[in-house]
Design a protein around this motif. Structure first.
Motif, PDB file in Angstrom:
ATOM      1  N   GLY A  20       0.826  -1.214   0.000  1.00  0.00           N
ATOM      2  CA  GLY A  20       0.000   0.000   0.000  1.00  0.00           C
ATOM      3  C   GLY A  20       0.850   1.249   0.000  1.00  0.00           C
ATOM      4  N   PHE A  21       1.878   1.265   0.820  1.00  0.00           N
ATOM      5  CA  PHE A  21       2.783   2.416   0.846  1.00  0.00           C
ATOM      6  C   PHE A  21       3.526   2.569  -0.479  1.00  0.00           C
ATOM      7  N   ALA A  23       2.445   1.637  -3.436  1.00  0.00           N
ATOM      8  CA  ALA A  23       1.485   2.136  -4.422  1.00  0.00           C
ATOM      9  C   ALA A  23       1.245   3.624  -4.225  1.00  0.00           C
ATOM     10  N   LEU A  24       1.146   4.055  -2.971  1.00  0.00           N
ATOM     11  CA  LEU A  24       0.945   5.478  -2.686  1.00  0.00           C
ATOM     12  C   LEU A  24       2.151   6.299  -3.150  1.00  0.00           C
ATOM     13  N   LEU A  25       3.342   5.799  -2.899  1.00  0.00           N
ATOM     14  CA  LEU A  25       4.554   6.485  -3.341  1.00  0.00           C
ATOM     15  C   LEU A  25       4.609   6.573  -4.860  1.00  0.00           C
ATOM     16  N   LEU A  27       2.078   6.584  -6.895  1.00  0.00           N
ATOM     17  CA  LEU A  27       1.054   7.542  -7.305  1.00  0.00           C
ATOM     18  C   LEU A  27       1.555   8.979  -7.141  1.00  0.00           C
ATOM     19  N   ILE A  28       2.195   9.257  -6.021  1.00  0.00           N
ATOM     20  CA  ILE A  28       2.728  10.601  -5.768  1.00  0.00           C
ATOM     21  C   ILE A  28       3.806  10.937  -6.792  1.00  0.00           C
TER      22      ILE A  28
END
Length: 53
Positions: A20-21, A23-25, A27-28
């Motif tokens: 999850g982290f 994927a978030l990174l 995306l950013i």
């Protein structure tokens, strides 16, 4: 339940949180690249328009 299963000593729960982290990174980073490209295109368009005047 997820702690029963492990992948080389790393639980699936930890893999899910790390995923999850990640994927978030990603995306950013993608949003930052798109923003930079948009800024560069606008700047080039302004320079071309400025030369035409």
């Amino acid at each position: 339940m997820l702690k029963r299963y492990s992948f080389f000593g790393v639980t699936l729960e930890l893999l899910a949180v790390a995923g999850g982290f990640a994927a978030l990174l990603a995306l950013i980073m993608a949003m930052a690249v798109m923003s930079h490209v948009r800024y560069t295109r606008r700047r080039k368009a302004a320079e071309v328009e400025e030369r035409d005047i």
